[in-house]
Write a protein that holds these residues in place. Structure first.
Motif, PDB file in Angstrom:
ATOM      1  N   SER A 168       0.829  -1.203   0.000  1.00 40.86           N
ATOM      2  CA  SER A 168       0.000   0.000   0.000  1.00 40.86           C
ATOM      3  C   SER A 168       0.861   1.249   0.000  1.00 40.86           C
ATOM      4  N   SER A 204       0.134   5.707   0.467  1.00 40.93           N
ATOM      5  CA  SER A 204      -0.812   6.797   0.694  1.00 40.93           C
ATOM      6  C   SER A 204      -0.120   8.116   0.403  1.00 40.93           C
ATOM      7  N   SER A 226       3.010  10.310  -6.796  1.00 40.34           N
ATOM      8  CA  SER A 226       2.916   8.913  -6.351  1.00 40.34           C
ATOM      9  C   SER A 226       3.970   8.134  -7.122  1.00 40.34           C
ATOM     10  N   SER A 275      -0.981  13.635  -8.329  1.00 42.09           N
ATOM     11  CA  SER A 275      -1.924  12.589  -7.939  1.00 42.09           C
ATOM     12  C   SER A 275      -3.301  13.207  -7.668  1.00 42.09           C
ATOM     13  N   PRO A 318      -7.501  12.216  -6.301  1.00 40.72           N
ATOM     14  CA  PRO A 318      -8.271  11.222  -5.539  1.00 40.72           C
ATOM     15  C   PRO A 318      -8.814  10.083  -6.413  1.00 40.72           C
ATOM     16  N   SER A 340      -7.005   6.672  -6.789  1.00 37.51           N
ATOM     17  CA  SER A 340      -7.031   5.657  -5.733  1.00 37.51           C
ATOM     18  C   SER A 340      -7.560   4.344  -6.304  1.00 37.51           C
ATOM     19  N   LYS A 381      -1.856  -1.008  -3.353  1.00 42.11           N
ATOM     20  CA  LYS A 381      -3.071  -0.209  -3.197  1.00 42.11           C
ATOM     21  C   LYS A 381      -2.682   1.245  -2.944  1.00 42.11           C
ATOM     22  N   THR A 426      -3.752   5.077  -2.225  1.00 37.22           N
ATOM     23  CA  THR A 426      -4.801   5.949  -1.701  1.00 37.22           C
ATOM     24  C   THR A 426      -4.322   7.379  -1.826  1.00 37.22           C
ATOM     25  N   VAL A 427      -5.096   8.192  -2.546  1.00 36.53           N
ATOM     26  CA  VAL A 427      -4.775   9.610  -2.689  1.00 36.53           C
ATOM     27  C   VAL A 427      -5.773  10.384  -1.842  1.00 36.53           C
ATOM     28  N   ASN A 428      -5.260  11.043  -0.851  1.00 41.42           N
ATOM     29  CA  ASN A 428      -6.118  11.765   0.101  1.00 41.42           C
ATOM     30  C   ASN A 428      -6.354  13.199  -0.338  1.00 41.42           C
TER      31      ASN A 428
END
Lengths: 114, 114
Positions: A10, A12, A19, A80, A82, A85, A109, A111-113
């Motif tokens: 993963s 984030s 990313s 990046s 969202p 993700s 995995k 995840t783009v916050n």
């Protein structure tokens, strides 16, 4: 024997940042390397590829780098978003003995916050 | 259809039963692949068809698994005497022969053996 390895399960990142997804391989006979993106309950969708004779391929926000001496490739996503993700799979093609197929890593995995 | 279609989307079966999973490839695609994705893993190659013939079935785990493509279009993956370990998402992909980098995947069939 895992021929294509994605060692980070993963990742984030914050929206707008870079990313970087990494992939290592062991088989020198691979012809092409690809990145697939997968959302839950959907099949993998092709993102970008690179020939084994190239060292960089760019498509919009996505760039793949190949380092053959290190048997390593990476996918850069800048900036990046969202919507990026998803699970990203590194894959390689091999054609031998009348067969052709993809060999996949286990996936990372992303995840783009916001 | 516009893409690769797999039916059913979900299948729950009892241990020991027989199941059939169907794949409708993109029209004109002579190459067809079956992959299996277990939980936490990347897709793993099962079998590759060129036209009607299986050019490479080296990924089939044992003789309970069999696949056909009698008319060079639709393919059926057949699993006899299902076991709980067969539970996975079964993915089908198609492409033109010699173009594995341009393979399109279906959404998969999630098989659950209880």
């Amino acid at each position: 024997d895992q021929q294509v390895k994605q060692n980070s399960p993963s990742l984030s990142v914050q929206e707008g940042r870079i990313s970087i997804l990494n992939c290592d391989y062991t088989n020198s006979m691979f012809d092409y390397f690809l990145w697939y993106k997968k959302y839950p309950a959907e099949g993998p969708t092709f993102l970008i590829s690179i020939s084994s004779i190239k060292d960089k391929n760019e498509d919009g926000r996505f760039t793949v780098f190949l380092n053959k001496s290190a048997k390593h490739l990476s996918l850069h996503i800048v900036p990046s978003q969202p919507g990026d993700s998803a699970v990203y799979f590194c894959a390689a093609t091999i054609a031998q003995g009348g067969s052709e197929k993809l060999v996949f890593g286990k996936g990372t995995k992303l995840t783009v916050n916001p | 259809g516009a893409g690769v279609s797999q039916t059913p989307s979900n299948k729950v079966t009892e241990k020991g039963k027989y199941v059939e999973l169907r794949c409708d490839p993109i029209s004109g695609h002579t190459a067809l692949y079956w992959y299996r994705q277990s939980l936490g893993q990347g897709p793993e190659f099962l079998i590759y068809f060129q036209g009607t013939g299986a050019a490479d079935d080296s990924g089939l785990p044992n003789d309970r698994f069999f696949a056909v493509r009698p008319e060079g279009s639709v393919s059926t993956l057949k699993i006899q005497r299902t076991e709980r370990g067969d539970s996975a998402v079964y993915l089908c992909a198609s492409s033109l022969v010699g173009r594995p980098t341009e393979a399109f995947f279906g959404q998969g069939t999630r098989l659950t053996v209880v």
